[in-house]
Design a protein around this motif. Structure first.
Motif, PDB file in Angstrom:
ATOM      1  N   HIS A  43      -8.125  -2.382  -0.397  1.00 56.35           N
ATOM      2  CA  HIS A  43      -6.618  -2.260  -0.300  1.00 56.35           C
ATOM      3  C   HIS A  43      -6.275  -2.377  -1.532  1.00 56.35           C
ATOM      4  O   HIS A  43      -5.233  -1.940  -1.681  1.00 56.35           O
ATOM      5  CB  HIS A  43      -6.332  -3.225   0.853  1.00 56.35           C
ATOM      6  CG  HIS A  43      -6.815  -3.057   2.136  1.00 56.35           C
ATOM      7  ND1 HIS A  43      -6.460  -2.141   2.999  1.00 56.35           N
ATOM      8  CD2 HIS A  43      -7.762  -3.504   2.622  1.00 56.35           C
ATOM      9  CE1 HIS A  43      -7.085  -2.122   4.008  1.00 56.35           C
ATOM     10  NE2 HIS A  43      -7.928  -2.937   4.040  1.00 56.35           N
ATOM     11  N   LYS A  44      -6.728  -3.099  -2.610  1.00 55.38           N
ATOM     12  CA  LYS A  44      -5.891  -3.541  -3.792  1.00 55.38           C
ATOM     13  C   LYS A  44      -7.284  -3.453  -4.687  1.00 55.38           C
ATOM     14  O   LYS A  44      -8.373  -3.552  -4.542  1.00 55.38           O
ATOM     15  CB  LYS A  44      -5.394  -4.796  -3.986  1.00 55.38           C
ATOM     16  CG  LYS A  44      -6.451  -6.115  -3.457  1.00 55.38           C
ATOM     17  CD  LYS A  44      -5.787  -7.501  -3.450  1.00 55.38           C
ATOM     18  CE  LYS A  44      -6.723  -8.431  -3.074  1.00 55.38           C
ATOM     19  NZ  LYS A  44      -6.080  -9.772  -3.162  1.00 55.38           N
ATOM     20  N   PHE A 125       4.587  -2.968   0.772  1.00 50.33           N
ATOM     21  CA  PHE A 125       3.411  -3.523   0.413  1.00 50.33           C
ATOM     22  C   PHE A 125       3.157  -4.754   1.069  1.00 50.33           C
ATOM     23  O   PHE A 125       3.948  -5.410   1.426  1.00 50.33           O
ATOM     24  CB  PHE A 125       3.570  -4.050  -1.108  1.00 50.33           C
ATOM     25  CG  PHE A 125       3.522  -2.635  -2.072  1.00 50.33           C
ATOM     26  CD1 PHE A 125       2.468  -1.968  -2.249  1.00 50.33           C
ATOM     27  CD2 PHE A 125       4.551  -2.348  -2.727  1.00 50.33           C
ATOM     28  CE1 PHE A 125       2.329  -1.046  -3.047  1.00 50.33           C
ATOM     29  CE2 PHE A 125       4.760  -1.498  -3.665  1.00 50.33           C
ATOM     30  CZ  PHE A 125       3.388  -0.466  -3.669  1.00 50.33           C
ATOM     31  N   ASN A 126       1.964  -4.988   1.455  1.00 52.60           N
ATOM     32  CA  ASN A 126       1.271  -6.248   1.870  1.00 52.60           C
ATOM     33  C   ASN A 126       1.857  -7.373   0.921  1.00 52.60           C
ATOM     34  O   ASN A 126       1.547  -7.499  -0.481  1.00 52.60           O
ATOM     35  CB  ASN A 126      -0.149  -6.447   2.053  1.00 52.60           C
ATOM     36  CG  ASN A 126      -0.883  -7.609   2.641  1.00 52.60           C
ATOM     37  OD1 ASN A 126      -0.169  -8.750   2.375  1.00 52.60           O
ATOM     38  ND2 ASN A 126      -1.720  -7.514   3.282  1.00 52.60           N
ATOM     39  N   TYR A 129      -0.887  -9.403  -1.038  1.00 50.89           N
ATOM     40  CA  TYR A 129      -1.524  -8.784  -2.322  1.00 50.89           C
ATOM     41  C   TYR A 129      -0.378  -8.784  -3.460  1.00 50.89           C
ATOM     42  O   TYR A 129      -0.791  -8.761  -4.435  1.00 50.89           O
ATOM     43  CB  TYR A 129      -1.622  -7.239  -1.953  1.00 50.89           C
ATOM     44  CG  TYR A 129      -2.643  -6.828  -0.747  1.00 50.89           C
ATOM     45  CD1 TYR A 129      -3.726  -7.953  -0.666  1.00 50.89           C
ATOM     46  CD2 TYR A 129      -2.953  -5.908  -0.213  1.00 50.89           C
ATOM     47  CE1 TYR A 129      -4.635  -7.986   0.362  1.00 50.89           C
ATOM     48  CE2 TYR A 129      -3.815  -5.611   0.811  1.00 50.89           C
ATOM     49  CZ  TYR A 129      -4.787  -6.692   1.010  1.00 50.89           C
ATOM     50  OH  TYR A 129      -5.780  -6.633   1.938  1.00 50.89           O
ATOM     51  N   LYS A 156       2.487   7.049   0.660  1.00 56.41           N
ATOM     52  CA  LYS A 156       1.158   7.162   0.914  1.00 56.41           C
ATOM     53  C   LYS A 156       0.253   7.062  -0.229  1.00 56.41           C
ATOM     54  O   LYS A 156      -0.866   6.631   0.034  1.00 56.41           O
ATOM     55  CB  LYS A 156       0.868   8.349   1.776  1.00 56.41           C
ATOM     56  CG  LYS A 156       1.524   8.536   3.056  1.00 56.41           C
ATOM     57  CD  LYS A 156       1.349   9.845   3.528  1.00 56.41           C
ATOM     58  CE  LYS A 156       1.974  10.279   4.896  1.00 56.41           C
ATOM     59  NZ  LYS A 156       3.636  10.102   4.776  1.00 56.41           N
ATOM     60  N   VAL A 175       1.442  -0.012   2.667  1.00 62.15           N
ATOM     61  CA  VAL A 175       1.512  -0.189   3.952  1.00 62.15           C
ATOM     62  C   VAL A 175       2.461   0.737   4.777  1.00 62.15           C
ATOM     63  O   VAL A 175       3.555   0.942   4.333  1.00 62.15           O
ATOM     64  CB  VAL A 175       1.474  -1.612   4.383  1.00 62.15           C
ATOM     65  CG1 VAL A 175       0.511  -2.641   3.634  1.00 62.15           C
ATOM     66  CG2 VAL A 175       2.837  -2.313   4.180  1.00 62.15           C
ATOM     67  N   ARG A 176       1.966   1.156   6.090  1.00 63.74           N
ATOM     68  CA  ARG A 176       3.143   1.849   6.807  1.00 63.74           C
ATOM     69  C   ARG A 176       3.974   0.981   7.243  1.00 63.74           C
ATOM     70  O   ARG A 176       3.731  -0.195   7.705  1.00 63.74           O
ATOM     71  CB  ARG A 176       2.331   2.428   7.946  1.00 63.74           C
ATOM     72  CG  ARG A 176       1.142   3.528   7.673  1.00 63.74           C
ATOM     73  CD  ARG A 176       0.618   4.137   8.716  1.00 63.74           C
ATOM     74  NE  ARG A 176      -0.326   4.952   8.338  1.00 63.74           N
ATOM     75  CZ  ARG A 176      -1.583   5.012   8.757  1.00 63.74           C
ATOM     76  NH1 ARG A 176      -1.921   4.115   9.657  1.00 63.74           N
ATOM     77  NH2 ARG A 176      -2.641   5.697   8.245  1.00 63.74           N
TER      78      ARG A 176
END
Length: 177
Positions: A43-44, A125-126, A129, A156, A175-176
């Motif tokens: 994811h990162k 974004f999360n 992260y 996206k 993130v969505r």
């Protein structure tokens, strides 16, 4: 094989690797033959540099906790050891490493091509992260932790974070929302 890596690069990469992932190759750091250091959890992504010339890339998992006081690290893949060194090349401490079998993902194709066209205005974004981005900024430049953000074309695609005064970047997938 002996691999040298600066403290800031090693500590930063450790923040981006996976922990206990079934894709065991993501649990390590990838030292590419071109001098690139990469770490991702899917994811990162962190892309930095190491100081060694190599014929092939290698994935290394550091088994022990990394100490806080050292100048650079020297990884000996044959002995399965990592030596934490001072500026005077003195060994300060030693830890265990493991060479991980597997093929590391092609991290270079994840790095987006940058454009001068209009970028997206809304992206999520999360926050965990993003906190890792802050930590890397403080590791790389404690006096002035800063980062340049290159926004993606859409919500996206990943964003690129360039750390000042270092040849290092981080890539975050959105993130969505």
């Amino acid at each position: 094989m002996i691999i040298k890596v600066e403290k800031a690069q090693l500590l930063s990469a450790q923040l981006f690797r996976a922990y206990q992932d079934v894709r065991h190759y993501l649990n390590g750091l990838f030292f590419d033959k071109d001098g690139t250091l990469a770490a991702t959890n899917g994811h990162k992504l962190f892309v930095g540099k190491h100081l060694s010339k190599m014929k092939t890339g290698v994935i290394i998992s550091i088994k022990d906790k990394i100490p806080t006081k050292f100048y650079y690290a020297e990884i000996n893949t044959q002995k399965g050891l990592i030596f934490y060194k001072s500026e005077k090349d003195e060994t300060l401490s030693v830890g265990l490493i493991k060479v991980v079998d597997g093929v590391y993902p092609d991290y270079k194709k994840i790095i987006p091509k940058l454009s001068t066209k209009k970028h997206t205005s809304v992206i999520g974004f999360n926050t965990e992260y993003l906190s890792d981005i802050l930590k890397v900024g403080k590791i790389i430049n404690p006096k002035f932790p800063s980062v340049k953000i290159l926004m993606p074309m859409d919500d996206k695609s990943p964003a690129v974070f360039e750390f000042c005064n270092q040849e290092a970047i981080a890539i975050l997938m959105p993130v969505r929302m």
